[in-house]
Each structure stands twice: as structure tokens, then as C-alpha cells.
Write a protein that holds these residues in place. Structure first.
Motif, PDB file in Angstrom:
ATOM      1  N   SER A 124       0.843  -1.215   0.000  1.00  0.00           N
ATOM      2  CA  SER A 124       0.000   0.000   0.000  1.00  0.00           C
ATOM      3  C   SER A 124       0.871   1.255   0.000  1.00  0.00           C
ATOM      4  O   SER A 124       0.564   2.245   0.662  1.00  0.00           O
ATOM      5  CB  SER A 124      -0.942   0.014   1.211  1.00  0.00           C
ATOM      6  N   ASP A 125       1.961   1.196  -0.766  1.00  0.00           N
ATOM      7  CA  ASP A 125       2.949   2.281  -0.801  1.00  0.00           C
ATOM      8  C   ASP A 125       2.652   3.195  -1.992  1.00  0.00           C
ATOM      9  O   ASP A 125       3.234   3.051  -3.077  1.00  0.00           O
ATOM     10  CB  ASP A 125       4.354   1.690  -0.896  1.00  0.00           C
ATOM     11  N   THR A 126       1.763   4.140  -1.778  1.00  0.00           N
ATOM     12  CA  THR A 126       1.351   5.040  -2.852  1.00  0.00           C
ATOM     13  C   THR A 126       2.489   5.938  -3.307  1.00  0.00           C
ATOM     14  O   THR A 126       2.666   6.180  -4.511  1.00  0.00           O
ATOM     15  CB  THR A 126       0.172   5.916  -2.385  1.00  0.00           C
ATOM     16  N   TYR A 154      -3.766   2.017  -5.308  1.00  0.00           N
ATOM     17  CA  TYR A 154      -4.782   2.940  -4.788  1.00  0.00           C
ATOM     18  C   TYR A 154      -5.879   2.196  -4.035  1.00  0.00           C
ATOM     19  O   TYR A 154      -6.356   2.656  -2.982  1.00  0.00           O
ATOM     20  CB  TYR A 154      -5.394   3.743  -5.935  1.00  0.00           C
ATOM     21  N   ASN A 156      -5.683  -0.673  -2.425  1.00  0.00           N
ATOM     22  CA  ASN A 156      -5.184  -1.161  -1.132  1.00  0.00           C
ATOM     23  C   ASN A 156      -4.911  -0.020  -0.156  1.00  0.00           C
ATOM     24  O   ASN A 156      -4.939  -0.223   1.062  1.00  0.00           O
ATOM     25  CB  ASN A 156      -3.917  -1.984  -1.330  1.00  0.00           C
ATOM     26  N   ALA A 157      -4.630   1.161  -0.699  1.00  0.00           N
ATOM     27  CA  ALA A 157      -4.366   2.318   0.158  1.00  0.00           C
ATOM     28  C   ALA A 157      -5.652   3.039   0.552  1.00  0.00           C
ATOM     29  O   ALA A 157      -5.603   4.053   1.257  1.00  0.00           O
ATOM     30  CB  ALA A 157      -3.420   3.287  -0.549  1.00  0.00           C
ATOM     31  N   ASN A 159      -7.935   4.512  -1.548  1.00  0.00           N
ATOM     32  CA  ASN A 159      -8.092   5.734  -2.328  1.00  0.00           C
ATOM     33  C   ASN A 159      -8.920   5.439  -3.584  1.00  0.00           C
ATOM     34  O   ASN A 159      -8.381   5.347  -4.692  1.00  0.00           O
ATOM     35  CB  ASN A 159      -6.720   6.282  -2.719  1.00  0.00           C
TER      36      ASN A 159
END
Length: 262
Positions: A124-126, A154, A156-157, A159
Motif C-alpha cells: 500500500s505504498d502510494t 490505490y 489497497n491504500a 483511495n
């Protein structure tokens, strides 16, 4: 013989049997020391990567680096990125990628970029994903997997707005998605709590004859978490309508709610 040893290594790599792959490589070193090549090392690294054993994958990467008769290649990096994905270590993945880019015999490719974005999705490293997605444009060709992996970042984050925007932008550029990208967008919307919008996306897929089980599961899960059993059952009915095969996830959604209801 030597051919059998390579076959065994390949089988272990595909099956994710790290220790067995390591044993076969050690036998190769004993019996055919001059025939050990980077393919053999890559098999061991890949086997451990598939197991999710990053430490062992890195250990054998180190062994390959110490072997003066072999040269690591793009497949080595791919295996290492797979290992990083298994534990969601995007920091190490980026460090490895940067070290490879400093080499004279390596250039960034679509496959490597896609693999790195997949690691970022798991983590989840945007921030890292967006940097490489933006700066790599024009250097490599972007395909449906490139966009799908970025959409997954996105999703997983948490968004959904960016997931939707990128999905629509990619389609405008002529990208043809499979059902997985659609399902990721729907999951991101449902997870954010906008079940009405998620269902609208699902019905659009239905109208476009692109409905898939993963997308239905995402909506069902959202409805179940919200306690909307009837709506979840309506989504489930879409599977039956199109003779789509439910998955374990589908039934888990239904069983979870049934257990709550006693």
C-alpha cells in the motif's frame, strides 16, 4: 545427469520448494561445478520467493553475486521483487531496482516496472508507486498490467477516487482491462463505504457483459459488512444469472453473515 538436475530445479521453482531447490543446486555444484549458471541460482531464488522466504532468497542472491562465473540478470531481479512482494517490503524492492539501474547491462523494462508496482500494491505504498509510475512514462511501454497494478496500489491504500480516475484515464488511452482491474475499482469503492456507487459499477459490468466473480464478491463483502443481506443476495443472484462459478470467497461472505444471524 545434468539435464535432470536442471529439470528438478525448475520444478522446485514453480512449486515454491526452496529447500529442495537448494539441495538440488548443491548436488549440481558437487557433480557439475563448471555447469552451474545463473539459471540454476534463479531457480533457487524463485523457489524461496514463492514461499515468501525473503531472507533465503537474499542469501542465494548473495551466493550468486559471489560466484565469479555467473552474472545476475533481469530474471534474478524479478525473483527478488517477487520475494519482496511476499512480505510487502517496497523499501528493499526500490533499493534493489535502483542498484540494477546503475548497471551498464540493465535497462528498465515493462515487466520489471510491473513487478515493482506489484510490490508497492502489496505494501500500500502510494508514494513510491506514484513516483515510478510517473517517472517511467516514456522510458517503457505501459500495458494493462502496469495500470492494473497502479490501480491496486490505490485500492489497497483506500483511495477509490484515484483508482477510478486512473481506470478511466487508461481506458481513454485505449487500454483494455480484464475483470481484475474492474474488481479492484469496485472493491476500493465498496471498502470506502459507498455501496451504492459500487453496485452501480457492478451493474455497468453486467450491462457490458463483463461481469466477473471477483467484482461480485467485492460488492457482496461490502453489503455483508454493512448488514445488508438482501442486497448481498441480489449481487449473488447475478452470478447465477450468468452461470458464473462462485468461489470460496463468495461462500465465505454468505456463511459469515449466516453465522452472525445465528
Amino acid at each position: 545427469d545434468l539435464g535432470k538436475l536442471f529439470n528438478k530445479l525448475s520444478e522446485c521453482a514453480q512449486a515454491g520448494q526452496g529447500q529442495s531447490a537448494e539441495n538440488w543446486l548443491n548436488k549440481m555444484k558437487e557433480s557439475y561445478p563448471t555447469h552451474v549458471n545463473i539459471t540454476a541460482y534463479n531457480c533457487v531464488i524463485s523457489a524461496y520467493a514463492k514461499e515468501g522466504d525473503l531472507d533465503s532468497a537474499l542469501r542465494w542472491y548473495g551466493e550468486a553475486m559471489k560466484d565469479g562465473d555467473v552474472t545476475t540478470n533481469e530474471y534474478t531481479l524479478g525473483a527478488l521483487l517477487q520475494a519482496c512482494r511476499g512480505v510487502g517490503n517496497s523499501f528493499l524492492a526500490e533499493d534493489l531496482l535502483r542498484s540494477w539501474l546503475r548497471r551498464d547491462d540493465f535497462e528498465l523494462s515493462t515487466i520489471v516496472l510491473n513487478s515493482f508496482l506489484s510490490v508497492c500494491a502489496r505494501a500500500s505504498d502510494t508514494k513510491r508507486a506514484e513516483h515510478w509510475f510517473k517517472t517511467s512514462r516514456g522510458k517503457v511501454d505501459y500495458d494493462s498490467t502496469t495500470y492494473t497494478n497502479m490501480i491496486e496500489v490505490y485500492a489497497n491504500a483506500g483511495n477509490p477516487t484515484s483508482a477510478i480516475e486512473l481506470h478511466l484515464k487508461a481506458q481513454d488511452e485505449g487500454i483494455i482491462f480484464d475483470g481484475h482491474a474492474d474488481a479492484l475499482v469496485i472493491r476500493s469503492i465498496a471498502t470506502a463505504g459507498d455501496l451504492e456507487e459500487a453496485n452501480k459499477w457492478l451493474l455497468r459490468l453486467d450491462s457490458a457483459k463483463r461481469l466477473n466473480v471477483e467484482a461480485v464478491n467485492a460488492v457482496m463483502d461490502g453489503y455483508m459488512r454493512a448488514g445488508q443481506l438482501e442486497n448481498a443476495q441480489s449481487a449473488f443472484a447475478l452470478l447465477r444469472k450468468h452461470d458464473l462459478q462462485p468461489t470460496t470467497t463468495t461462500y465465505n461472505c454468505l456463511m459469515h453473515r449466516a453465522a452472525q444471524d445465528g
